[in-house]
Design an enzyme around this catalytic site. Structure first.
Site, PDB file in Angstrom:
ATOM      1  N   THR A 128     -10.312  -8.581   4.121  1.00 15.56           N
ATOM      2  CA  THR A 128      -9.457  -9.205   5.131  1.00 15.56           C
ATOM      3  C   THR A 128      -7.976  -9.028   4.802  1.00 15.56           C
ATOM      4  OG1 THR A 128      -9.731 -11.294   3.952  1.00 15.56           O
ATOM      5  CG2 THR A 128     -11.141 -10.928   5.869  1.00 15.56           C
TER       6      THR A 128
ATOM      7  N   CYS B 196       0.827  -1.206   0.000  1.00 11.00           N
ATOM      8  CA  CYS B 196       0.000   0.000   0.000  1.00 11.00           C
ATOM      9  C   CYS B 196       0.866   1.262   0.000  1.00 11.00           C
ATOM     10  CB  CYS B 196      -0.945   0.002   1.201  1.00 11.00           C
ATOM     11  SG  CYS B 196      -0.111  -0.220   2.765  1.00 11.00           S
ATOM     12  N   ASN B 197       2.122   1.140   0.417  1.00 15.44           N
ATOM     13  CA  ASN B 197       2.985   2.323   0.522  1.00 15.44           C
ATOM     14  C   ASN B 197       4.008   2.473  -0.586  1.00 15.44           C
ATOM     15  OD1 ASN B 197       1.851   3.352   2.850  1.00 15.44           O
ATOM     16  ND2 ASN B 197       3.092   2.045   4.172  1.00 15.44           N
TER      17      ASN B 197
ATOM     18  N   SER C 170       9.981   2.911   5.917  1.00 20.15           N
ATOM     19  CA  SER C 170       8.531   2.692   6.002  1.00 20.15           C
ATOM     20  C   SER C 170       7.787   3.985   6.320  1.00 20.15           C
ATOM     21  CB  SER C 170       8.214   1.656   7.086  1.00 20.15           C
ATOM     22  OG  SER C 170       8.770   0.414   6.745  1.00 20.15           O
TER      23      SER C 170
ATOM     24  N   ASP D 277       8.053  -0.137  10.794  1.00 17.14           N
ATOM     25  CA  ASP D 277       7.013  -1.062  10.346  1.00 17.14           C
ATOM     26  C   ASP D 277       7.676  -2.126   9.462  1.00 17.14           C
ATOM     27  OD1 ASP D 277       4.855  -2.401   9.371  1.00 17.14           O
ATOM     28  OD2 ASP D 277       3.791  -0.641   8.627  1.00 17.14           O
TER      29      ASP D 277
ATOM     30  N   GLN E 162       6.936  -9.254   2.190  1.00 18.39           N
ATOM     31  CA  GLN E 162       6.660  -8.997   0.765  1.00 18.39           C
ATOM     32  C   GLN E 162       7.921  -9.214  -0.065  1.00 18.39           C
ATOM     33  OE1 GLN E 162       4.063  -7.802  -1.112  1.00 18.39           O
ATOM     34  NE2 GLN E 162       2.525  -7.073   0.323  1.00 18.39           N
TER      35      GLN E 162
END
Length: 419
Positions: free
Chosen positions: A194, A58-59, A113, A118, A124
């Site tokens: 989820t 997401c970042n 992060s 984080d 990943q």
């Protein structure tokens, strides 16, 4: 590093974009789901690239790999996402060789992060590398580098307090709910999707609220049931989403969809609704704000919420950086040794050829020639000579490329080192 024979392309790049310059909408354009990642790897092979992996969270969305020119990697990213080259040029970064190696270490250890410390991204990186390896797109350099970054991540986690304290987007989301919503014990909370952040938010909510007022909905019901079973929560079918939103006071959206899954047409409200969108790309259409009583908060806003924990984490950065430097130096030593290993091997073969010629000459010339003794002595001399050369090439002050070229000229040898 430019001449390292670990790929047919000599330069290692890290290209991509992150929360630092790209807002949520732009990150959404460049985000890659599993299908897009697979297509990207297939395209890389068809275009002749031989070693890379891709990370999309997401970042950030990034490609790490070997190429003749960074545009080869940029093209892969743009071809398999909604982003354009023009967009990329405005908000992206390109690192090469040592800069790219250092950048990957910082990303993998949580120093880059959105919320300092984080560590979500390391899994990943690991998973993405595994996928590249399955696709035969991972060479020895990449494997060694990723393993070094994983090792650094573990040590930073275990030996520093960089990730101590509850600072994460999930924690910030729960904090926001507690600080914003009155009488939380009697409010209905609906979690749609989820994703990892959603699961973490759910876990934090369960710790601090009554279980019976949290409902889970996911397109794949079995995934929701698995999480619900862990926390003893209610699960409803996807078809019940509109009526569950109607019942909810708080809606947490954490799906992995590429387009908005919630818009104003789904909302038939008779009371205020707080919506937290913890998804990239955004999964809640901005048009929901047209409905009276709706408050929409995106994860980029939540990520700005800092606390004392973050300040304490900043104090740990120098310790984390020291660990990175130590492991990075081990990696670079391995890389230097691997770089000149073909030259040392070729030198040893050349000296052995000289030895064999000389022993053959002396055997014919000298009566009672002691072949075994001569072999032993000459082998020891060759070992000492090659060790001297290896130590010279290992030295940090040595200009390795020039030295290799010099050795090759003098001894008239050829190696596979790329020039």
């Amino acid at each position: 590093m430019n001449h390292l024979k670990l790929s047919k392309f000599p330069t290692f790049y890290a290209i991509g974009l992150s929360y630092k310059k790209a807002d949520a909408a732009m990150r959404g354009k460049f985000s890659l789901d599993e299908k897009a990642k697979t297509k990207l790897l297939e395209q890389a092979k068809s275009e002749g690239l031989d070693s890379l992996f891709v990370v999309s969270t997401c970042n950030r969305t990034e490609i790490y790999g070997f190429a003749e020119h960074p545009f080869q990697l940029i093209k892969l990213l743009c071809d398999n996402s909604q982003g354009t080259v023009e967009d990329f040029q405005k908000i992206a970064y390109i690192y090469k060789n040592q800069e790219a190696i250092t950048f990957l270490f910082r990303v993998g250890t949580g120093l880059d992060s959105q919320i300092l410390g984080d560590f979500e991204v390391i899994s990943q990186i690991r998973n993405s590398f595994v996928e590249s390896k399955k696709a035969n797109l991972a060479n020895a350099f990449l494997e060694r580098l990723v393993n070094a970054v994983i090792q650094a991540s573990k040590r930073v986690k275990n030996e520093t307090e960089l990730c101590s304290g509850a600072t994460s987007v999930a924690f910030a989301a729960v904090n926001y709910i507690f600080n914003t919503v009155n009488d939380l014990e009697n409010k209905n909370i609906l979690l749609f999707g989820t994703g990892k952040i959603g699961r973490n938010t759910c876990e934090n909510l369960v710790k601090h609220t009554k279980h019976e007022n949290i409902t889970l909905i996911n397109r794949t019901k079995t995934k929701a049931e698995k999480i619900a079973g862990k926390f003893n929560l209610i699960v409803k079918d996807y078809i019940n989403l509109p009526e569950e939103i109607h019942r909810a006071d708080i809606l947490v959206v954490a799906t992995g969809a590429q387009n908005p899954t919630i818009d104003k047409n789904l909302l038939n409200l008779k009371k205020p609704l707080l919506i937290l969108d913890l998804s990239i790309p955004k999964n809640v259409d901005e048009n929901v704000k047209q409905i009276e009583g709706v408050s929409l908060v995106h994860m980029d806003f939540l990520s700005q919420i800092t606390d004392e924990t973050l300040e304490k984490r900043k104090e740990q950065v120098p310790f984390a950086e020291a660990i990175i430097e130590e492991i990075k130096e081990e990696f670079n030593s391995w890389m230097r040794a691997r770089k000149f290993a073909p030259t040392i091997h070729a030198l040893k073969e050349k000296l052995n050829a000289i030895k064999e010629g000389e022993l053959d000459f002396q055997r014919k010339k000298i009566a009672n020639f002691d072949q075994e003794q001569a072999e032993l002595i000459s082998n020891r001399i060759i070992q000492k000579i090659t060790t001297h050369f290896a130590n010279h090439l290992k030295d940090d002050n040595t200009m390795v490329d020039e030295s290799i070229e010099w050795i090759e000229k003098i001894f008239q040898i050829e190696t596979n080192t790329v020039k």
